[in-house]
Write a protein that holds these residues in place. Sequence first.
Motif, PDB file in Angstrom:
ATOM      1  N   SER A  89       0.840  -1.194   0.000  1.00 17.84           N
ATOM      2  CA  SER A  89       0.000   0.000   0.000  1.00 17.84           C
ATOM      3  C   SER A  89       0.874   1.243   0.000  1.00 17.84           C
ATOM      4  O   SER A  89       2.091   1.168   0.159  1.00 17.84           O
ATOM      5  CB  SER A  89      -0.950  -0.019   1.196  1.00 17.84           C
ATOM      6  OG  SER A  89      -0.208  -0.102   2.386  1.00 17.84           O
ATOM      7  N   GLU A  90       0.251   2.382  -0.139  1.00 14.61           N
ATOM      8  CA  GLU A  90       0.941   3.664  -0.262  1.00 14.61           C
ATOM      9  C   GLU A  90       1.695   4.029   1.024  1.00 14.61           C
ATOM     10  O   GLU A  90       1.223   3.766   2.126  1.00 14.61           O
ATOM     11  CB  GLU A  90      -0.089   4.752  -0.578  1.00 14.61           C
ATOM     12  CG  GLU A  90       0.490   6.027  -1.118  1.00 14.61           C
ATOM     13  CD  GLU A  90       1.025   5.887  -2.533  1.00 14.61           C
ATOM     14  OE1 GLU A  90       1.957   6.623  -2.850  1.00 14.61           O
ATOM     15  OE2 GLU A  90       0.516   5.056  -3.296  1.00 14.61           O
ATOM     16  N   ASN A  91       2.861   4.643   0.860  1.00 11.63           N
ATOM     17  CA  ASN A  91       3.658   5.208   1.949  1.00 11.63           C
ATOM     18  C   ASN A  91       4.032   4.207   3.044  1.00 11.63           C
ATOM     19  O   ASN A  91       4.022   4.545   4.216  1.00 11.63           O
ATOM     20  CB  ASN A  91       2.942   6.411   2.565  1.00 11.63           C
ATOM     21  CG  ASN A  91       2.756   7.523   1.562  1.00 11.63           C
ATOM     22  OD1 ASN A  91       3.597   7.728   0.702  1.00 11.63           O
ATOM     23  ND2 ASN A  91       1.645   8.221   1.661  1.00 11.63           N
ATOM     24  N   GLU A  92       4.352   2.988   2.683  1.00 15.98           N
ATOM     25  CA  GLU A  92       4.823   1.983   3.633  1.00 15.98           C
ATOM     26  C   GLU A  92       6.263   1.634   3.295  1.00 15.98           C
ATOM     27  O   GLU A  92       6.738   1.877   2.195  1.00 15.98           O
ATOM     28  CB  GLU A  92       3.982   0.708   3.553  1.00 15.98           C
ATOM     29  CG  GLU A  92       2.656   0.789   4.229  1.00 15.98           C
ATOM     30  CD  GLU A  92       1.947  -0.560   4.249  1.00 15.98           C
ATOM     31  OE1 GLU A  92       2.554  -1.560   3.836  1.00 15.98           O
ATOM     32  OE2 GLU A  92       0.801  -0.588   4.677  1.00 15.98           O
ATOM     33  N   THR A  93       6.940   1.035   4.270  1.00 15.94           N
ATOM     34  CA  THR A  93       8.290   0.531   4.050  1.00 15.94           C
ATOM     35  C   THR A  93       8.321  -0.934   4.442  1.00 15.94           C
ATOM     36  O   THR A  93       7.886  -1.290   5.531  1.00 15.94           O
ATOM     37  CB  THR A  93       9.317   1.308   4.897  1.00 15.94           C
ATOM     38  OG1 THR A  93       9.284   2.678   4.509  1.00 15.94           O
ATOM     39  CG2 THR A  93      10.717   0.764   4.682  1.00 15.94           C
ATOM     40  N   THR A  94       8.808  -1.769   3.550  1.00 11.82           N
ATOM     41  CA  THR A  94       8.965  -3.193   3.817  1.00 11.82           C
ATOM     42  C   THR A  94      10.454  -3.479   3.949  1.00 11.82           C
ATOM     43  O   THR A  94      11.240  -3.118   3.074  1.00 11.82           O
ATOM     44  CB  THR A  94       8.374  -4.043   2.676  1.00 11.82           C
ATOM     45  OG1 THR A  94       7.002  -3.722   2.538  1.00 11.82           O
ATOM     46  CG2 THR A  94       8.530  -5.516   2.953  1.00 11.82           C
ATOM     47  N   SER A  95      10.848  -4.100   5.048  1.00 12.68           N
ATOM     48  CA  SER A  95      12.246  -4.456   5.266  1.00 12.68           C
ATOM     49  C   SER A  95      12.449  -5.948   5.016  1.00 12.68           C
ATOM     50  O   SER A  95      11.713  -6.767   5.543  1.00 12.68           O
ATOM     51  CB  SER A  95      12.670  -4.121   6.690  1.00 12.68           C
ATOM     52  OG  SER A  95      12.678  -2.735   6.874  1.00 12.68           O
ATOM     53  N   LEU A  96      13.441  -6.267   4.216  1.00 12.70           N
ATOM     54  CA  LEU A  96      13.800  -7.649   3.914  1.00 12.70           C
ATOM     55  C   LEU A  96      15.267  -7.858   4.257  1.00 12.70           C
ATOM     56  O   LEU A  96      16.083  -6.951   4.109  1.00 12.70           O
ATOM     57  CB  LEU A  96      13.589  -7.964   2.434  1.00 12.70           C
ATOM     58  CG  LEU A  96      12.183  -7.807   1.878  1.00 12.70           C
ATOM     59  CD1 LEU A  96      12.199  -7.977   0.372  1.00 12.70           C
ATOM     60  CD2 LEU A  96      11.256  -8.823   2.494  1.00 12.70           C
ATOM     61  N   LYS A  97      15.593  -9.051   4.713  1.00 16.18           N
ATOM     62  CA  LYS A  97      16.990  -9.433   4.949  1.00 16.18           C
ATOM     63  C   LYS A  97      17.373 -10.462   3.893  1.00 16.18           C
ATOM     64  O   LYS A  97      16.611 -11.360   3.598  1.00 16.18           O
ATOM     65  CB  LYS A  97      17.172 -10.010   6.346  1.00 16.18           C
ATOM     66  CG  LYS A  97      17.028  -8.975   7.430  1.00 16.18           C
ATOM     67  CD  LYS A  97      17.496  -9.533   8.748  1.00 16.18           C
ATOM     68  CE  LYS A  97      17.282  -8.517   9.824  1.00 16.18           C
ATOM     69  NZ  LYS A  97      18.457  -7.765  10.122  1.00 16.18           N
ATOM     70  N   LEU A  98      18.562 -10.314   3.348  1.00 11.12           N
ATOM     71  CA  LEU A  98      19.066 -11.197   2.301  1.00 11.12           C
ATOM     72  C   LEU A  98      20.280 -11.941   2.834  1.00 11.12           C
ATOM     73  O   LEU A  98      21.237 -11.330   3.309  1.00 11.12           O
ATOM     74  CB  LEU A  98      19.429 -10.379   1.063  1.00 11.12           C
ATOM     75  CG  LEU A  98      19.992 -11.109  -0.132  1.00 11.12           C
ATOM     76  CD1 LEU A  98      19.003 -12.140  -0.658  1.00 11.12           C
ATOM     77  CD2 LEU A  98      20.350 -10.132  -1.223  1.00 11.12           C
ATOM     78  N   ARG A  99      20.221 -13.272   2.758  1.00 13.75           N
ATOM     79  CA  ARG A  99      21.302 -14.136   3.256  1.00 13.75           C
ATOM     80  C   ARG A  99      21.557 -15.254   2.262  1.00 13.75           C
ATOM     81  O   ARG A  99      20.717 -15.558   1.428  1.00 13.75           O
ATOM     82  CB  ARG A  99      20.902 -14.764   4.586  1.00 13.75           C
ATOM     83  CG  ARG A  99      20.590 -13.784   5.659  1.00 13.75           C
ATOM     84  CD  ARG A  99      20.161 -14.511   6.919  1.00 13.75           C
ATOM     85  NE  ARG A  99      19.837 -13.539   7.925  1.00 13.75           N
ATOM     86  CZ  ARG A  99      18.740 -13.563   8.647  1.00 13.75           C
ATOM     87  NH1 ARG A  99      17.863 -14.498   8.487  1.00 13.75           N
ATOM     88  NH2 ARG A  99      18.524 -12.634   9.551  1.00 13.75           N
ATOM     89  N   GLY A 100      22.684 -15.914   2.447  1.00 15.45           N
ATOM     90  CA  GLY A 100      22.995 -17.109   1.673  1.00 15.45           C
ATOM     91  C   GLY A 100      22.279 -18.318   2.265  1.00 15.45           C
ATOM     92  O   GLY A 100      21.482 -18.195   3.196  1.00 15.45           O
ATOM     93  N   PHE A 101      22.567 -19.494   1.729  1.00 14.39           N
ATOM     94  CA  PHE A 101      21.887 -20.703   2.200  1.00 14.39           C
ATOM     95  C   PHE A 101      22.201 -20.983   3.660  1.00 14.39           C
ATOM     96  O   PHE A 101      23.224 -20.568   4.189  1.00 14.39           O
ATOM     97  CB  PHE A 101      22.197 -21.908   1.310  1.00 14.39           C
ATOM     98  CG  PHE A 101      23.633 -22.345   1.306  1.00 14.39           C
ATOM     99  CD1 PHE A 101      24.068 -23.309   2.190  1.00 14.39           C
ATOM    100  CD2 PHE A 101      24.532 -21.820   0.403  1.00 14.39           C
ATOM    101  CE1 PHE A 101      25.379 -23.735   2.188  1.00 14.39           C
ATOM    102  CE2 PHE A 101      25.841 -22.241   0.386  1.00 14.39           C
ATOM    103  CZ  PHE A 101      26.268 -23.196   1.284  1.00 14.39           C
TER     104      PHE A 101
END
Length: 140
Positions: free
Chosen positions: A65-77
């Motif tokens: 939706s509008e004006n939100e922030t989604t945080s994701l973490k990126l890792r290896g296996f």
Amino acid sequence: MHTIRIERNSEWNNKARTIGIYIDGEVAGTIDDGETKEFMVASGKHEIHAKIDWCRSPKIEWIVSENETTSLKLRGFKYGTWIFPALLGISLVYYLGKYALNMNLSFLIWILAIGFLYPLYFITFGKNKYLRLTKNNKTY
């Protein structure tokens, strides 16, 4: 506009390589080791995944939706950061035991063989699970 913030862990096994970030099937950018980047997307349904060489993460779909922030973490296996040092340590114990102490440690060869099969899976059959994107404690 919606902001997607991706934090990449610093891992020695993928340190020298950049990882491509794909949003809705198109390259949105790349992310280096230990870096945090933000990507802007329009409101609506989106699909995101990360790719490094021929390996990638599973695709995540969600509606933003509008004006939100989604945080994701990126890792290896999973366990990728410590499996190779552990295997090198077992190799060192084997060679020191065999050549310096004249001990029969042949069972360690089997442990090494099985240990090398784990990462081999992720670069062959499990190539679509090599990277992990985590959102709100849920791994994809």
